[in-house]
Design a protein around this motif. Structure first.
Motif, PDB file in Angstrom:
ATOM      1  N   VAL A  36       0.965  -8.640   0.905  1.00 66.33           N
ATOM      2  CA  VAL A  36       0.110  -8.618  -0.289  1.00 66.33           C
ATOM      3  C   VAL A  36      -0.971  -9.692  -0.150  1.00 66.33           C
ATOM      4  O   VAL A  36      -2.154  -9.412  -0.270  1.00 66.33           O
ATOM      5  CB  VAL A  36       0.902  -8.783  -1.587  1.00 66.33           C
ATOM      6  CG1 VAL A  36      -0.048  -8.791  -2.785  1.00 66.33           C
ATOM      7  CG2 VAL A  36       1.898  -7.638  -1.724  1.00 66.33           C
ATOM      8  N   ALA A  55       0.697  -7.928  -8.910  1.00 67.14           N
ATOM      9  CA  ALA A  55       0.851  -6.902  -7.866  1.00 67.14           C
ATOM     10  C   ALA A  55       2.172  -6.166  -7.901  1.00 67.14           C
ATOM     11  O   ALA A  55       2.231  -4.978  -7.577  1.00 67.14           O
ATOM     12  CB  ALA A  55       0.664  -7.548  -6.487  1.00 67.14           C
ATOM     13  N   TYR A  58       3.154  -2.309  -8.966  1.00 74.60           N
ATOM     14  CA  TYR A  58       2.605  -1.138  -8.287  1.00 74.60           C
ATOM     15  C   TYR A  58       3.473  -0.677  -7.129  1.00 74.60           C
ATOM     16  O   TYR A  58       3.176   0.320  -6.484  1.00 74.60           O
ATOM     17  CB  TYR A  58       1.171  -1.418  -7.837  1.00 74.60           C
ATOM     18  CG  TYR A  58       0.316  -1.697  -9.037  1.00 74.60           C
ATOM     19  CD1 TYR A  58      -0.112  -0.645  -9.839  1.00 74.60           C
ATOM     20  CD2 TYR A  58       0.027  -2.998  -9.434  1.00 74.60           C
ATOM     21  CE1 TYR A  58      -0.832  -0.883 -10.998  1.00 74.60           C
ATOM     22  CE2 TYR A  58      -0.694  -3.241 -10.590  1.00 74.60           C
ATOM     23  CZ  TYR A  58      -1.116  -2.181 -11.368  1.00 74.60           C
ATOM     24  OH  TYR A  58      -1.812  -2.413 -12.518  1.00 74.60           O
ATOM     25  N   PHE A  59       4.544  -1.400  -6.860  1.00 75.71           N
ATOM     26  CA  PHE A  59       5.426  -1.032  -5.742  1.00 75.71           C
ATOM     27  C   PHE A  59       6.608  -0.207  -6.247  1.00 75.71           C
ATOM     28  O   PHE A  59       6.922  -0.229  -7.446  1.00 75.71           O
ATOM     29  CB  PHE A  59       5.890  -2.300  -5.015  1.00 75.71           C
ATOM     30  CG  PHE A  59       4.800  -2.864  -4.156  1.00 75.71           C
ATOM     31  CD1 PHE A  59       4.701  -2.491  -2.824  1.00 75.71           C
ATOM     32  CD2 PHE A  59       3.839  -3.717  -4.684  1.00 75.71           C
ATOM     33  CE1 PHE A  59       3.670  -2.966  -2.031  1.00 75.71           C
ATOM     34  CE2 PHE A  59       2.805  -4.191  -3.900  1.00 75.71           C
ATOM     35  CZ  PHE A  59       2.718  -3.816  -2.572  1.00 75.71           C
ATOM     36  N   PRO A  60       7.251   0.507  -5.315  1.00 73.77           N
ATOM     37  CA  PRO A  60       8.402   1.328  -5.729  1.00 73.77           C
ATOM     38  C   PRO A  60       9.518   0.458  -6.304  1.00 73.77           C
ATOM     39  O   PRO A  60       9.669  -0.717  -5.933  1.00 73.77           O
ATOM     40  CB  PRO A  60       8.860   1.979  -4.407  1.00 73.77           C
ATOM     41  CG  PRO A  60       7.729   1.846  -3.453  1.00 73.77           C
ATOM     42  CD  PRO A  60       6.942   0.645  -3.888  1.00 73.77           C
ATOM     43  N   SER A 237      -8.836  -4.536 -13.609  1.00 77.92           N
ATOM     44  CA  SER A 237      -7.716  -3.709 -13.167  1.00 77.92           C
ATOM     45  C   SER A 237      -6.367  -4.351 -13.469  1.00 77.92           C
ATOM     46  O   SER A 237      -5.334  -3.705 -13.370  1.00 77.92           O
ATOM     47  CB  SER A 237      -7.835  -3.437 -11.672  1.00 77.92           C
ATOM     48  OG  SER A 237      -7.759  -4.637 -10.937  1.00 77.92           O
TER      49      SER A 237
ATOM     50  N   TYR C  16      -5.598  -6.546  -3.963  1.00 75.67           N
ATOM     51  CA  TYR C  16      -6.026  -5.160  -4.118  1.00 75.67           C
ATOM     52  C   TYR C  16      -5.450  -4.232  -3.047  1.00 75.67           C
ATOM     53  O   TYR C  16      -4.999  -3.130  -3.341  1.00 75.67           O
ATOM     54  CB  TYR C  16      -7.557  -5.081  -4.130  1.00 75.67           C
ATOM     55  CG  TYR C  16      -8.191  -5.938  -5.209  1.00 75.67           C
ATOM     56  CD1 TYR C  16      -7.692  -5.928  -6.507  1.00 75.67           C
ATOM     57  CD2 TYR C  16      -9.286  -6.758  -4.945  1.00 75.67           C
ATOM     58  CE1 TYR C  16      -8.265  -6.711  -7.505  1.00 75.67           C
ATOM     59  CE2 TYR C  16      -9.867  -7.534  -5.933  1.00 75.67           C
ATOM     60  CZ  TYR C  16      -9.352  -7.515  -7.206  1.00 75.67           C
ATOM     61  OH  TYR C  16      -9.926  -8.285  -8.186  1.00 75.67           O
ATOM     62  N   MET C  19      -1.766  -3.671  -3.628  1.00 79.09           N
ATOM     63  CA  MET C  19      -1.528  -2.750  -4.750  1.00 79.09           C
ATOM     64  C   MET C  19      -1.689  -1.299  -4.308  1.00 79.09           C
ATOM     65  O   MET C  19      -0.887  -0.431  -4.657  1.00 79.09           O
ATOM     66  CB  MET C  19      -2.513  -3.042  -5.880  1.00 79.09           C
ATOM     67  CG  MET C  19      -2.234  -4.324  -6.653  1.00 79.09           C
ATOM     68  SD  MET C  19      -3.666  -4.639  -7.747  1.00 79.09           S
ATOM     69  CE  MET C  19      -3.042  -5.992  -8.751  1.00 79.09           C
ATOM     70  N   VAL C  23       1.152   1.717  -4.350  1.00 77.07           N
ATOM     71  CA  VAL C  23       1.000   3.032  -4.978  1.00 77.07           C
ATOM     72  C   VAL C  23       1.263   4.146  -3.953  1.00 77.07           C
ATOM     73  O   VAL C  23       1.956   5.119  -4.237  1.00 77.07           O
ATOM     74  CB  VAL C  23      -0.406   3.166  -5.604  1.00 77.07           C
ATOM     75  CG1 VAL C  23      -0.666   4.600  -6.050  1.00 77.07           C
ATOM     76  CG2 VAL C  23      -0.541   2.198  -6.777  1.00 77.07           C
ATOM     77  N   ARG C 119      -3.138   7.961 -10.894  1.00 75.58           N
ATOM     78  CA  ARG C 119      -2.262   7.030 -11.574  1.00 75.58           C
ATOM     79  C   ARG C 119      -2.840   6.786 -12.959  1.00 75.58           C
ATOM     80  O   ARG C 119      -4.040   6.551 -13.093  1.00 75.58           O
ATOM     81  CB  ARG C 119      -2.230   5.723 -10.778  1.00 75.58           C
ATOM     82  CG  ARG C 119      -0.991   4.929 -11.025  1.00 75.58           C
ATOM     83  CD  ARG C 119      -1.045   3.600 -10.320  1.00 75.58           C
ATOM     84  NE  ARG C 119      -0.142   2.740 -11.040  1.00 75.58           N
ATOM     85  CZ  ARG C 119      -0.458   2.117 -12.155  1.00 75.58           C
ATOM     86  NH1 ARG C 119      -1.691   2.168 -12.622  1.00 75.58           N
ATOM     87  NH2 ARG C 119       0.447   1.414 -12.794  1.00 75.58           N
ATOM     88  N   PHE C 126     -11.080  -0.130 -10.663  1.00 76.88           N
ATOM     89  CA  PHE C 126     -10.290  -0.085  -9.430  1.00 76.88           C
ATOM     90  C   PHE C 126      -9.733   1.323  -9.200  1.00 76.88           C
ATOM     91  O   PHE C 126      -8.544   1.569  -9.304  1.00 76.88           O
ATOM     92  CB  PHE C 126      -9.154  -1.118  -9.520  1.00 76.88           C
ATOM     93  CG  PHE C 126      -8.450  -1.387  -8.229  1.00 76.88           C
ATOM     94  CD1 PHE C 126      -8.926  -0.916  -7.006  1.00 76.88           C
ATOM     95  CD2 PHE C 126      -7.277  -2.141  -8.208  1.00 76.88           C
ATOM     96  CE1 PHE C 126      -8.257  -1.173  -5.817  1.00 76.88           C
ATOM     97  CE2 PHE C 126      -6.602  -2.412  -7.030  1.00 76.88           C
ATOM     98  CZ  PHE C 126      -7.097  -1.921  -5.834  1.00 76.88           C
ATOM     99  N   ARG C 129      -6.952   1.938  -6.411  1.00 76.65           N
ATOM    100  CA  ARG C 129      -5.536   1.924  -6.760  1.00 76.65           C
ATOM    101  C   ARG C 129      -5.131   3.144  -7.572  1.00 76.65           C
ATOM    102  O   ARG C 129      -4.052   3.697  -7.376  1.00 76.65           O
ATOM    103  CB  ARG C 129      -5.250   0.658  -7.587  1.00 76.65           C
ATOM    104  CG  ARG C 129      -3.797   0.508  -8.008  1.00 76.65           C
ATOM    105  CD  ARG C 129      -3.651  -0.635  -9.011  1.00 76.65           C
ATOM    106  NE  ARG C 129      -4.299  -0.301 -10.281  1.00 76.65           N
ATOM    107  CZ  ARG C 129      -4.601  -1.179 -11.229  1.00 76.65           C
ATOM    108  NH1 ARG C 129      -4.336  -2.454 -11.053  1.00 76.65           N
ATOM    109  NH2 ARG C 129      -5.194  -0.783 -12.338  1.00 76.65           N
TER     110      ARG C 129
END
Lengths: 270, 270, 270
Positions: A36, A55, A58-60, A237, C16, C19, C23, C119, C126, C129
């Protein structure tokens, strides 16, 4: 495939990040490792805390987020593993998890101290490689947190004093710039919810943003709402107020940086 | 999943690293590619040799380590593939493998020259993409080294003169700074073993480290052993003596850089 | 394993890129994500177009190439998904696909506007993302392009005026520097084919390259053809004329940068 994210201040020139990945892959070969950021300012704990908080969602689910911004490496500071909001976190107990722990959805919290999961010998200066990386690899492969050490209470953890935007008696929002990105966008800690409380109209047309000598009327819906080179404010964002220059650099334009105060007032109807 | 590591001086702005990864994935789709560093100083062979030696042991056995610091690209310099210590190495024959080859556990050593494994046409300036990447992909997928070219003898390879710390007649250790990391830590070529020979007590309390005008008494067990801003010496994560400033930058503090001489003496008992 | 490549101007300090990867992995866990460059100059559409064109052919067929250099984010600019030459592309309709679309092998071209694949909520700043990342993930997992939106015609897309080398009436090639890499190599838009038209001998011995006050006779076959520190011209890894200094930096040597004119003449036989 499990996911491990890395948040460090190691940079990408030195071999440190690669070494950690080598240790992870030696234990858990089938894993996606996502960088990241390795360019957190050296030892800037607040920046790490904000970045992680921005951050991780946004991850699983079940992603292991590993934060190694660790000026206390080798001292008596503890290492913490947590499950919160469906994600896993591994970090020094120096406050970088403040927003995660205080977010309220912490299920499990342990102090990592079982040397069975450490790489031996543990160096005095690089726990990222010798403790964090192997423990994260085991976390990603599904090892229960209780195997790493005893449970601890949230109240016993270190916390950072992260600045929060607040409403003044005069009915204005006072916040500050908490990050500046590569484009020079000034990212504040004033979130959309607080702005809505100040101005019920979703467009923010009645708001006035002050930074330094600059004053911005209303929120823009896109960068292109103003002409090139023009200053604007926008919900960014992260869901927070940002100050930007269309096709330009707001940091330079405003001569503002991290920590700069930002004030939002409601434009009086006359 | 096999692992390929990359050590280059290509940086991350240009498309070169991406191109190499594209070529690798075209041949071996199931592989973990780890960037160890792409910010080796352009054409700095010694830095590449030290970095490789520091990082490779942390990767799984059978990892393919690919070094493309290659000022001689397109000339008559050879390309070498090696199996040593359970790992695979692929590099130009310009000395970047010096420490690996001289490490003593070399099993197979071949000159890579079978064009069947090259990407065609081979450009004159970018063998990383056209030779190293496809050969590394085939190595990672288990192709025996002998398929890439004829065996060669270690004595026939190019070597770098890498500085080694040495014991003087006065009974002092003389070494030098071989790398400086993002934190400003000065990493020397004086390893723990040599320090122990000078001072049998593991703590190093009887040692005195000299760099420039600075003198540091004893080794620290952690950065926090001295107050913030204080200079210290410590056994770093490479197992070598490092000179650091707690929460600071030793390069700036000592005004020292790569190549700076470091001297370690035994404090005389009085 | 499908491959997604990333071309952005986001840098690697901000969260960014991470992220976007989060996703993508949330939708398509089994994918190789390759960072080609995140250091495109902010909002430099021409640089992005050249970089994409240089790098994409080295990736496996069916790779999804995602370009997020997007100064018009949040405005009415469209987003385009394309299949061309066996690869997939996803980019803002701002011209960064100019060379791909004009390359002639476009099979499918759609305007991405089906919010089912976005999303939610879509932020104003952004789309990388909130739109590009999820759409790329679905593309990589094999979703047909027609699911993302209606077909569009190539003529309706935005295009950049990318400079092309041209033959003058005097029989000289006029081009320019379109990129400078980390080594200071000056990469021009004069391709090998055009040079061969000027001088049928493949070695280019009869060509003379002019940049600023500098004049280079003949093309070199490798950097080592001239002594260290010497200026040379060579066919680089993109198949175009490059101007380099052996073991040095041609940008500094020539005091030239992107946009600098380069002229190639045929040496008159006397």
């Amino acid at each position: 495939m499990p996911v491990i994210t890395l948040f460090t201040d190691f940079g990408l020139s030195d071999p440190y990040v690669g070494m950690m990945k080598g240790v992870i892959l030696s234990i858990t070969p089938h894993v996606s490792i996502v960088d990241v950021s390795h360019y957190i300012d050296p030892q800037d704990l607040c920046a790490a805390a904000y970045l992680l908080d921005a951050a991780y969602p946004y991850f699983p689910q079940k992603t292991v987020h590993m934060v190694v911004v660790d000026p206390g490496v080798g001292s008596s500071r503890k290492i913490i593993a947590a499950e919160a909001g469906g994600h896993y976190f591994l970090a020094p107990d120096n406050g970088v998890l403040t927003k995660i722990i205080d977010g309220g959805d912490v299920r499990t919290l342990v102090r990592v101290e079982n040397p069975e999961y450490f790489r031996q010998p543990v160096s005095r200066t690089f726990h990222g490689r010798d403790i964090f990386a192997p423990v994260a690899a085991h976390m990603a492969s599904g090892k229960p947190l209780d195997g790493f050490g005893p449970r601890v209470c949230p109240v016993d953890l270190s916390r950072l004093e992260l600045s929060a935007a607040r409403l003044t008696e005069a009915g204005e929002l006072l916040g500050e710039v908490i990050a500046v990105d590569r484009f020079g966008n000034l990212i504040t800690n004033i979130d959309q919810q607080k702005l809505l409380e100040l101005d019920a109209s979703e467009e923010g047309g009645n708001l006035c943003v002050h930074i330094g000598e600059h004053r911005i009327n209303g929120l823009s819906a896109s960068y292109q709402d103003v002409s090139a080179g023009g200053l604007l404010s926008i919900i960014g964002s992260r869901g927070c107020l940002e100050i930007s220059v269309n096709s330009g650099d707001a940091r330079a334009y405003c001569e503002a940086d991290k920590g700069a105060p930002v004030r939002v007032a409601r434009i009086r109807e006359r």
